[in-house]
Design a protein around this motif. Sequence first.
Motif: not given
Length: 232
Positions: A156-161
């Motif tokens: 999820x963090x990768x998608x946000x970044x």
Amino acid sequence: MTIDTPINTQQTDGAEEWQAANTARSALYRWFADIFARELTPTTLEYWQDQRIYDSIHNAFVSLDLEPYSIRVKTALANLEKLPKKEQALELAADFAQVFLLSGDDSAPPYASYYLSEDKHLYGEPTVQMRKFLASQQLSLNTEFREPDDHISVYFRVMSLWIDSSIEQQLDMTSSAQEQIDFLDEALLTWLPQFNARCQKIRVISDLYPALTALAEQFVLADREGLATVTE
């Protein structure tokens, strides 16, 4: 976190709308990353229980036709308030441990390796793949986050970044959308449904974490569908 912009990418018909939708998408992926990374603190829980705060998030999910799933979260938050104030965060911490931290047979491990490896051992091939992906994108995990690289929060963090980067660099929306689709298809949706299914079977005091997990899966599916319309 408040979200004032509808995030249904199916409604976007130009670069400006795409950028606005991306801002909201990034915020929600980051929100989910934080949810699964650690148990809710009393302060965060109290913040969520302010109806005005969650209503902003709820409206974003409504724009994606996910109202029933978000209402389930709202109901779980409301039911928590039936407990004494000092017990609410403690009960949620116990649920977090029950759902995500116990052995695989008794919980829903939040790691891709558990679902994609035949032996269900952690630090499997998905961990290696995510580690390589992070390196290729020049991304690194917070040193305080002591979990394998294939923890669901990382995805999820990768998608946000990634979304933030596409906004800053004003990348071509068609190619950017396709790359994100490929990532969701190959890295997350290969095991997210299994993860959610296990979460729904675990007996917990509050329905909050099962509700959030179901909402997370439906959000990713809706987001993937919206991205597909951008590439048509």
